[in-house]
Write an enzyme that holds these catalytic residues in place. Sequence first.
Site, PDB file in Angstrom:
ATOM      1  N   LEU A  98       0.838  -1.200   0.000  1.00 44.54           N
ATOM      2  CA  LEU A  98       0.000   0.000   0.000  1.00 44.54           C
ATOM      3  C   LEU A  98       0.870   1.245   0.000  1.00 44.54           C
ATOM      4  CD1 LEU A  98      -2.601  -0.986   2.764  1.00 44.54           C
ATOM      5  CD2 LEU A  98      -2.725  -1.373   0.289  1.00 44.54           C
ATOM      6  N   ASP A 121      -9.433  13.738   2.906  1.00 45.10           N
ATOM      7  CA  ASP A 121      -8.015  13.782   3.282  1.00 45.10           C
ATOM      8  C   ASP A 121      -7.197  12.734   2.531  1.00 45.10           C
ATOM      9  OD1 ASP A 121      -8.906  15.688   4.932  1.00 45.10           O
ATOM     10  OD2 ASP A 121      -8.477  14.659   6.819  1.00 45.10           O
ATOM     11  N   HIS A 123      -3.284  10.548  -8.213  1.00 45.30           N
ATOM     12  CA  HIS A 123      -4.276   9.485  -8.059  1.00 45.30           C
ATOM     13  C   HIS A 123      -5.114   9.718  -6.792  1.00 45.30           C
ATOM     14  CE1 HIS A 123      -5.678   5.183  -8.111  1.00 45.30           C
ATOM     15  NE2 HIS A 123      -5.759   5.426  -6.812  1.00 45.30           N
ATOM     16  N   GLU A 124      -4.426   9.968  -5.686  1.00 43.25           N
ATOM     17  CA  GLU A 124      -5.152  10.142  -4.415  1.00 43.25           C
ATOM     18  C   GLU A 124      -6.068  11.355  -4.461  1.00 43.25           C
ATOM     19  OE1 GLU A 124      -5.238   7.750  -2.469  1.00 43.25           O
ATOM     20  OE2 GLU A 124      -3.567   6.673  -3.371  1.00 43.25           O
ATOM     21  N   HIS A 180      -9.344  10.562  -5.798  1.00 42.14           N
ATOM     22  CA  HIS A 180     -10.284  10.054  -4.787  1.00 42.14           C
ATOM     23  C   HIS A 180     -10.860  11.218  -3.973  1.00 42.14           C
ATOM     24  CE1 HIS A 180      -9.487   5.900  -5.509  1.00 42.14           C
ATOM     25  NE2 HIS A 180      -8.254   5.905  -5.049  1.00 42.14           N
ATOM     26  N   HIS A 209     -11.974   3.805  -8.065  1.00 43.97           N
ATOM     27  CA  HIS A 209     -10.999   3.160  -8.948  1.00 43.97           C
ATOM     28  C   HIS A 209     -11.592   2.819 -10.305  1.00 43.97           C
ATOM     29  CE1 HIS A 209      -8.260   1.910  -5.409  1.00 43.97           C
ATOM     30  NE2 HIS A 209      -7.821   3.014  -6.001  1.00 43.97           N
TER      31      HIS A 209
END
Lengths: 574, 89
Positions: free
Chosen positions: A81, A95, A294-295, A298, A304
């Site tokens: 991860l 966050d 990428h984060e 989200h 995804h």
Amino acid sequence: YKTFDGDLKWDHNDVTYRILNYSPDMDSNLIDDAFARAFKVWSDVTPLKFTRLFQGTADIMISFGKADHGDLYPFDGKDGLLAHAYPPGDGIQGDAHFDDDEHWTLGKGAVVKTYYGNAEGALCHFPFTFEGKSYTSCTTEGRTDNLPWCATTADYNKDKKYGFCPSELLYTFDGNADGAPCVFPFIFQGEKYESCTTEGRSDGYRWCATTSNFDTDKKYGFCPNRDTAVIGGNSEGDPCHFPFVFLGKEYHSCTSEGRGDGKLWCGTTDSYDEDKKWGFCPDQGYSLFLVAAHEFGHALGLDHSNIRDALMYPMYSYVEDFSLHEDDIEGIQYLYGSKTGPDPTPPQPNTPTTTPYPDESDATEEPEPTDPSVGTTPSTVDPTKDPCKMLKFDTITVIQGHLHFFKDGQFWKVPSKGDGGRKGPFSISQSWPALPSVIDSAFEDVQTKKIYFFSGSRFWVYTGSSVLGPRSIEKLGLPPSVQKVEGALQRGKSKVLLFSGENFWRFDLKTQRIDKGYPKYTDAIFGGVPNDAHDVFQHKGNIYFCRDRFYWRMNSRRQVDRVGYVKYDLLKCP
Amino acid sequence: WSLPVKSVFVTFPGDVVKNVTDVELAESYLKRFGYMETEHRSGFQSMVSTAKALKRMQRQMGLEETGELDKMTLEAMKRPRCGVPDVAN
């Protein structure tokens, strides 16, 4: 693309973010810049605007942490991860958390910014030479104060450009000491400390006092990681100690021995056996920019994607020249709409149409008798196919001393000597017209210079431009269960090891038959390499076992002395 | 090629990554990323079979949907990735 249930999104377009802390891996300015660029990925295609806050609560709070870091989802050490983020909303929602047991870089190894010196904060240039010796990391050579430094050009003696590298002797970050350097020794709870420590903390971060007594002054900061520092293990921040002893044997470089996952590690004292101090060796690291982009997807409301090339695909892969995938654009514009206002007009090239690459002038430079395509302009190649972006190749082999990388009807060559650079793509069908587009394995007989190609259950033998085949690999004595030959390794003048699955067979070039006593298990003979490598070949005296983007290099003493990236080390990608 | 290399695996102190079998790795992966548990509209939670969970994972990752823990699937599970679950609950 996919959005979260209920299409969670921000109800305002001016989204705020705040960086709560920094990683010791990179200079804070580089981290700020990586995050800003990651937000720009999304603001370029939507009406969203991102504003950085330095205090208070922002929509997106960004932090680095290790293992248990304050939410219900602990990280898992190095690799695995990398980060996670929460969909839009109040509190922890929105966050983004980054695993600080990773080695954060810009994707291509440690990025070392310099301080002081005379290079105005330029990045280190690796390798650089200093007094005739080449350095690939910061050094304390030539100094008496133990401060690591580097040159910011290739040759220090010529250019005299240098700066100091991150170290606790130069500065600290975060804490309450305004970046002051560590003071050694310092006292903490009555104990004397001669180096940075994780004592007194539960988050694993290394710190030091910036006065001689923390107990009285309470001044402290966190220690930046040196570029030579190991990652994770139980010696974070310490450099490898070479040689070190492991299970009674002396190691002069990082090794994967003792581990089942192939990761390279080293001891940080002279004897692992006695001290049990170790860490992972610095590697290419993960691009903070790519992971952050990428984060933040989200944090803006994207879940995804199942499109492999999309930014929102859950797996990490490094791309050099990033551009947002159409799938990501559609996803984010579904939530927030497209960017309003006129797009800037891109500058137009003022040069006439260029000749497609590779052109005839390239081709005529390098005629090769057994490689006919190199003398012609291949018409079936796709010059836009970038081998540096390929996850793996159909096969890699050495022909006429040069590495050849085959993929989907094309191949690229990397000369073994000089710095001529990579050439290609060339067309397989023009070079060896009898061959199919997918080649599973190939080798050149060092004696006769015949080239053997394997594809599925068939093989061909080229001598110059004449060809024999296709013939069934069963004719060689391989069992029908062998679906394909994935690697070939010539041993001596007349034997070749043919690899398939977890087995290998020994092929006699003189009798053209498989020797008795085979197959054998690959891992029984070649310890420490993946037993399901899809390319096996010999290059410059070493044997390479490739799986996906990585290779395991085995030296003549049958030790795996390096695990690396195919594209950087073999394909010479930038 | 005379003597085979005898690989000895040791437990490194401080190593977060523990040696686990492929099956253990797969089970924890499928659970962690949301493939094993299904929440119904009623709020009722149920576990799906490993084969079904594997198929869902393989579909998400663009792999061949075999429902088995094959090599490609295992490799995909070992790759570095984002920690956000693939199947939201």
